[in-house]
Design an enzyme around this catalytic site. Sequence first.
Site, PDB file in Angstrom:
ATOM      1  N   CYS A 183     -47.890  18.836  -8.523  1.00 11.35           N
ATOM      2  CA  CYS A 183     -47.634  17.661  -7.678  1.00 11.35           C
ATOM      3  C   CYS A 183     -47.273  16.435  -8.497  1.00 11.35           C
ATOM      4  O   CYS A 183     -48.038  15.999  -9.362  1.00 11.35           O
ATOM      5  CB  CYS A 183     -48.855  17.362  -6.807  1.00 11.35           C
ATOM      6  SG  CYS A 183     -48.644  15.895  -5.770  1.00 11.35           S
ATOM      7  N   ARG A 185     -49.354  12.438  -7.578  1.00 10.80           N
ATOM      8  CA  ARG A 185     -50.802  12.330  -7.704  1.00 10.80           C
ATOM      9  C   ARG A 185     -51.356  10.933  -7.961  1.00 10.80           C
ATOM     10  O   ARG A 185     -52.572  10.733  -7.966  1.00 10.80           O
ATOM     11  CB  ARG A 185     -51.298  13.291  -8.799  1.00 10.80           C
ATOM     12  CG  ARG A 185     -51.240  14.728  -8.361  1.00 10.80           C
ATOM     13  CD  ARG A 185     -51.704  15.653  -9.463  1.00 10.80           C
ATOM     14  NE  ARG A 185     -50.654  15.999 -10.408  1.00 10.80           N
ATOM     15  CZ  ARG A 185     -50.869  16.547 -11.595  1.00 10.80           C
ATOM     16  NH1 ARG A 185     -52.098  16.751 -12.017  1.00 10.80           N
ATOM     17  NH2 ARG A 185     -49.851  16.873 -12.368  1.00 10.80           N
ATOM     18  N   TRP A 241     -46.274  12.505   1.753  1.00 14.28           N
ATOM     19  CA  TRP A 241     -44.947  12.216   2.309  1.00 14.28           C
ATOM     20  C   TRP A 241     -43.939  12.934   1.429  1.00 14.28           C
ATOM     21  O   TRP A 241     -44.273  13.417   0.348  1.00 14.28           O
ATOM     22  CB  TRP A 241     -44.680  10.707   2.352  1.00 14.28           C
ATOM     23  CG  TRP A 241     -44.960  10.007   1.049  1.00 14.28           C
ATOM     24  CD1 TRP A 241     -44.173   9.995  -0.070  1.00 14.28           C
ATOM     25  CD2 TRP A 241     -46.113   9.219   0.732  1.00 14.28           C
ATOM     26  NE1 TRP A 241     -44.766   9.252  -1.068  1.00 14.28           N
ATOM     27  CE2 TRP A 241     -45.947   8.753  -0.597  1.00 14.28           C
ATOM     28  CE3 TRP A 241     -47.265   8.842   1.446  1.00 14.28           C
ATOM     29  CZ2 TRP A 241     -46.903   7.952  -1.236  1.00 14.28           C
ATOM     30  CZ3 TRP A 241     -48.202   8.052   0.806  1.00 14.28           C
ATOM     31  CH2 TRP A 241     -48.017   7.602  -0.517  1.00 14.28           C
ATOM     32  N   GLU A 275     -36.810  17.172  -2.173  1.00 13.85           N
ATOM     33  CA  GLU A 275     -37.378  18.394  -1.576  1.00 13.85           C
ATOM     34  C   GLU A 275     -36.517  18.829  -0.397  1.00 13.85           C
ATOM     35  O   GLU A 275     -36.316  20.015  -0.159  1.00 13.85           O
ATOM     36  CB  GLU A 275     -38.811  18.144  -1.072  1.00 13.85           C
ATOM     37  CG  GLU A 275     -39.801  17.782  -2.150  1.00 13.85           C
ATOM     38  CD  GLU A 275     -41.202  17.632  -1.570  1.00 13.85           C
ATOM     39  OE1 GLU A 275     -41.596  16.495  -1.238  1.00 13.85           O
ATOM     40  OE2 GLU A 275     -41.896  18.652  -1.423  1.00 13.85           O
TER      41      GLU A 275
HETATM   42  N1  ARG Z   1     -41.466  21.284  -0.831  1.00 12.77           N
HETATM   43  C1  ARG Z   1     -42.046  21.462   0.463  1.00 12.77           C
HETATM   44  C2  ARG Z   1     -40.981  21.220   1.533  1.00 12.77           C
HETATM   45  O1  ARG Z   1     -39.900  20.866   1.204  1.00 12.77           O
HETATM   46  C3  ARG Z   1     -43.214  20.519   0.697  1.00 12.77           C
HETATM   47  C4  ARG Z   1     -44.290  20.535  -0.368  1.00 12.77           C
HETATM   48  C5  ARG Z   1     -45.216  19.329  -0.319  1.00 12.77           C
HETATM   49  N2  ARG Z   1     -44.478  18.110  -0.543  1.00 12.77           N
HETATM   50  C6  ARG Z   1     -44.996  16.903  -0.524  1.00 12.77           C
HETATM   51  N3  ARG Z   1     -44.196  15.900  -0.707  1.00 12.77           N
HETATM   52  N4  ARG Z   1     -46.296  16.676  -0.336  1.00 12.77           N
HETATM   53  O2  ARG Z   1     -41.193  21.330   2.703  1.00 12.77           O
END
Ligand code: ARG
Length: 363
Positions: free
Chosen positions: A69, A72, A239, A244
């Site tokens: 992560c 953090r 968030w 991602e």
């Molecule tokens: N990578 C995952 C997604 O795209 C989510 C993982 C958690 N991500 C976060 N920002 N807490 O759905």
Amino acid sequence: MATTTIEKIAEQAAAFLGEAYFELGKSEEEAKLRIEEVMLQIEQTGSYTHTYDELKHGAKMAWRNNNRCIGRLFWNTLEVFDARDIQDEHDAASRIFQHMSFATNNGRIRPAITVFPANHAPNRIRIWNHQLVRYAGYDKAEGIVGDSSSIAFTAACEKLGWTSEGTRFDVLPLVIQRDGEAPQWFSLPQETVLTVPLSHPENEDFEKLKLQWYAVPFIADMELEIGGIIYHAAPFNGWYMGTEIGARNLSDTDRYNQLPTVAKLFQFDTTTNTSLWKDRALIELNIAVLHSYRKHGVSIVDHHTAAEQFLRFEKQEQGHGRTVTGRWSWLIPPMSPATTGIWHRSLDDTERSPAYRYQPAPY
Ligand code: ARG
């Protein structure tokens, strides 16, 4: 229960309690008394029960310890909902919906976790979903529709009697299984799912692609281990970091595979790799993600800021006399990684406890 297991729990409990009580500023005397009490409870019952404060700090420590992560820095802001007292699946579902509304907060996202009964306790449940909000995926004759990463779970939901419209953005139901019982599914109440339609700050035709993503990533399938106690159901959220969505979910060729579509919209030359059309499309798509979340007032962080925050987290930890572990291959962002400070770092990826860990899917 085998003595080795009991010894192991006792050892993990003592280590966790010592650390947590120290961090919480409690006296050595108080820690010592609590450890003695827990040791006795483990001896008599094979397990022990966390106080709310232990649960709360343990869940935060598990976030702080998560090597994958980048976010953090905010570990200490986690809101911890104690749902160890649920009666049944319906009760569990309503706690989850409350968590979702709290976390979503009309877009000003708040990191939170809901902790359900531990593995030794009655009424323990498993949540079948990978994330509380996720789009279905269908393996159809014409090809895959929706999110390919959801195909197996979508089929499992259909087997339970869930039906859908078969679009590429169908929100999957929540599936909860109580120990030894048949799983039950629940549609997510509309107000628990905030959605962001994607538009681009310069290209007006971008919204014609009808792309969208949900506001909040709620991971629901990891187990939480605190001081030897395992919580199989402990959904949590933060968030999003823009990449991602823009550099993985919507662009991976085995997910939504949108780079060719975006390239076409921007009229990049897709006949040759040397035009760098994929890279250009990635940038436009990621600009659209960040722009749209901001436009809709939904919290999101870009990868440059997130990387800076991670380096601040390391400093902050140093200040508290702790070292940071991390997995480099997960912490570098999937776009322009060498432009961030993390790229130039080497990290120790030893796994610590408390921890969030993967567990086998129940379906
Ligand atoms: N990578 C995952 C997604 O795209 C989510 C993982 C958690 N991500 C976060 N920002 N807490 O759905």
